[in-house]
Design a protein around this motif. Sequence first.
Motif, PDB file in Angstrom:
ATOM      1  N   PRO A 100       0.830  -1.214   0.000  1.00  0.00           N
ATOM      2  CA  PRO A 100       0.000   0.000   0.000  1.00  0.00           C
ATOM      3  C   PRO A 100       0.868   1.269   0.000  1.00  0.00           C
ATOM      4  O   PRO A 100       1.823   1.382   0.763  1.00  0.00           O
ATOM      5  N   ILE A 101       0.532   2.188  -0.883  1.00  0.00           N
ATOM      6  CA  ILE A 101       1.216   3.475  -0.987  1.00  0.00           C
ATOM      7  C   ILE A 101       0.155   4.562  -1.039  1.00  0.00           C
ATOM      8  O   ILE A 101      -0.799   4.468  -1.822  1.00  0.00           O
ATOM      9  N   SER A 102       0.295   5.575  -0.206  1.00  0.00           N
ATOM     10  CA  SER A 102      -0.639   6.695  -0.215  1.00  0.00           C
ATOM     11  C   SER A 102       0.019   7.886  -0.898  1.00  0.00           C
ATOM     12  O   SER A 102       1.159   8.237  -0.591  1.00  0.00           O
ATOM     13  N   HIS A 103      -0.731   8.488  -1.822  1.00  0.00           N
ATOM     14  CA  HIS A 103      -0.232   9.632  -2.589  1.00  0.00           C
ATOM     15  C   HIS A 103      -1.141  10.821  -2.302  1.00  0.00           C
ATOM     16  O   HIS A 103      -2.352  10.778  -2.526  1.00  0.00           O
ATOM     17  N   ASP A 118       3.077   1.379 -14.111  1.00  0.00           N
ATOM     18  CA  ASP A 118       3.415   0.511 -15.244  1.00  0.00           C
ATOM     19  C   ASP A 118       4.485  -0.506 -14.857  1.00  0.00           C
ATOM     20  O   ASP A 118       4.449  -1.662 -15.287  1.00  0.00           O
ATOM     21  N   THR A 119       5.450  -0.067 -14.056  1.00  0.00           N
ATOM     22  CA  THR A 119       6.569  -0.933 -13.677  1.00  0.00           C
ATOM     23  C   THR A 119       6.152  -2.024 -12.703  1.00  0.00           C
ATOM     24  O   THR A 119       6.509  -3.193 -12.865  1.00  0.00           O
ATOM     25  N   PHE A 120       5.371  -1.639 -11.689  1.00  0.00           N
ATOM     26  CA  PHE A 120       5.087  -2.578 -10.598  1.00  0.00           C
ATOM     27  C   PHE A 120       3.712  -3.230 -10.692  1.00  0.00           C
ATOM     28  O   PHE A 120       3.486  -4.268 -10.055  1.00  0.00           O
ATOM     29  N   GLY A 121       2.814  -2.646 -11.448  1.00  0.00           N
ATOM     30  CA  GLY A 121       1.503  -3.258 -11.641  1.00  0.00           C
ATOM     31  C   GLY A 121       0.783  -3.558 -10.336  1.00  0.00           C
ATOM     32  O   GLY A 121       0.689  -2.708  -9.446  1.00  0.00           O
ATOM     33  N   ASP A 122       0.315  -4.793 -10.195  1.00  0.00           N
ATOM     34  CA  ASP A 122      -0.461  -5.180  -9.019  1.00  0.00           C
ATOM     35  C   ASP A 122       0.393  -5.345  -7.765  1.00  0.00           C
ATOM     36  O   ASP A 122      -0.147  -5.590  -6.680  1.00  0.00           O
ATOM     37  N   ALA A 123       1.705  -5.199  -7.895  1.00  0.00           N
ATOM     38  CA  ALA A 123       2.571  -5.324  -6.716  1.00  0.00           C
ATOM     39  C   ALA A 123       2.431  -4.124  -5.780  1.00  0.00           C
ATOM     40  O   ALA A 123       2.812  -4.201  -4.612  1.00  0.00           O
ATOM     41  N   ASN A 182      13.029   3.078  -3.570  1.00  0.00           N
ATOM     42  CA  ASN A 182      12.356   2.945  -2.277  1.00  0.00           C
ATOM     43  C   ASN A 182      11.295   1.851  -2.318  1.00  0.00           C
ATOM     44  O   ASN A 182      11.154   1.066  -1.374  1.00  0.00           O
ATOM     45  N   ILE A 183      10.561   1.791  -3.413  1.00  0.00           N
ATOM     46  CA  ILE A 183       9.511   0.780  -3.526  1.00  0.00           C
ATOM     47  C   ILE A 183      10.116  -0.612  -3.633  1.00  0.00           C
ATOM     48  O   ILE A 183       9.656  -1.569  -3.002  1.00  0.00           O
ATOM     49  N   ARG A 184      11.186  -0.750  -4.425  1.00  0.00           N
ATOM     50  CA  ARG A 184      11.838  -2.067  -4.546  1.00  0.00           C
ATOM     51  C   ARG A 184      12.384  -2.522  -3.196  1.00  0.00           C
ATOM     52  O   ARG A 184      12.321  -3.716  -2.867  1.00  0.00           O
ATOM     53  N   ALA A 185      12.911  -1.594  -2.414  1.00  0.00           N
ATOM     54  CA  ALA A 185      13.436  -1.956  -1.096  1.00  0.00           C
ATOM     55  C   ALA A 185      12.308  -2.461  -0.192  1.00  0.00           C
ATOM     56  O   ALA A 185      12.484  -3.427   0.555  1.00  0.00           O
ATOM     57  N   MET A 186      11.142  -1.805  -0.283  1.00  0.00           N
ATOM     58  CA  MET A 186      10.005  -2.229   0.520  1.00  0.00           C
ATOM     59  C   MET A 186       9.492  -3.595   0.073  1.00  0.00           C
ATOM     60  O   MET A 186       9.146  -4.453   0.896  1.00  0.00           O
ATOM     61  N   LEU A 187       9.425  -3.803  -1.242  1.00  0.00           N
ATOM     62  CA  LEU A 187       8.931  -5.082  -1.740  1.00  0.00           C
ATOM     63  C   LEU A 187       9.876  -6.220  -1.399  1.00  0.00           C
ATOM     64  O   LEU A 187       9.444  -7.345  -1.183  1.00  0.00           O
TER      65      LEU A 187
END
Length: 212
Positions: free
Chosen positions: A4-7, A28-33, A207-212
């Motif tokens: 979950p990411i809040s914008h 586009d890069t992460f899709g449903d992730a 940052n998102i890749r680190a979280m995933l």
Amino acid sequence: MSLPISHYSDLLCVWAYVTQPRVDQLQDTFGDAIDLGFHYVPVYGAALDKVDEHWGRKGGLAGYNRFVTGLVDELTDLPVHEGVWVENTPASSAPGHQWLCAARLAEADDALPAGATAKLAWALRKAFFAEARNIADHGVITEVTETAGVAVAPLLERMRDGRAQAAFSADLAETRAMNIRISPTMTLNEDRQRLTGNVSYDVLEANIRAML
């Protein structure tokens, strides 16, 4: 399970406009992730007062117009109207935010297809920055919605019965409680991480890749 990411952003914020393509690229890069939730912070709730506060001694609306058009041209290939902020100046971002809250509720109820809220937000931003249209005007908001191919009726229903205003009020309360004052702001890991303002795509992705 999606991350979950809040914008949080304001429709009239030029920084949210120039960074929107990066948000699209993340999807586009992460899709449903990732699961991006869009919320609204009232940086331009009283737009004319806001511009006067920061630009009153630097040319007012005309000075701010020069700053905005120059910034968009410098940082992006996005279109920007030469009359943005000086023609058809919106008094507030609140009407557009309430309309988007109505869209968000309709999407959650399956009355609108997935992605309709983000599509509509981009259409409203482009109407303001690229066409210098007054997106505080209900007639303009409705026309932009129809042109974007988003159904108007589900949004009107949620505006008429107060659900959209309640969701908008909840967004305001949330941003105050979390002390979010900058547009755009992206929060991750239950607000343990914040990315604010003009953050590069590489930093967002890392940052998102680190979280995933």
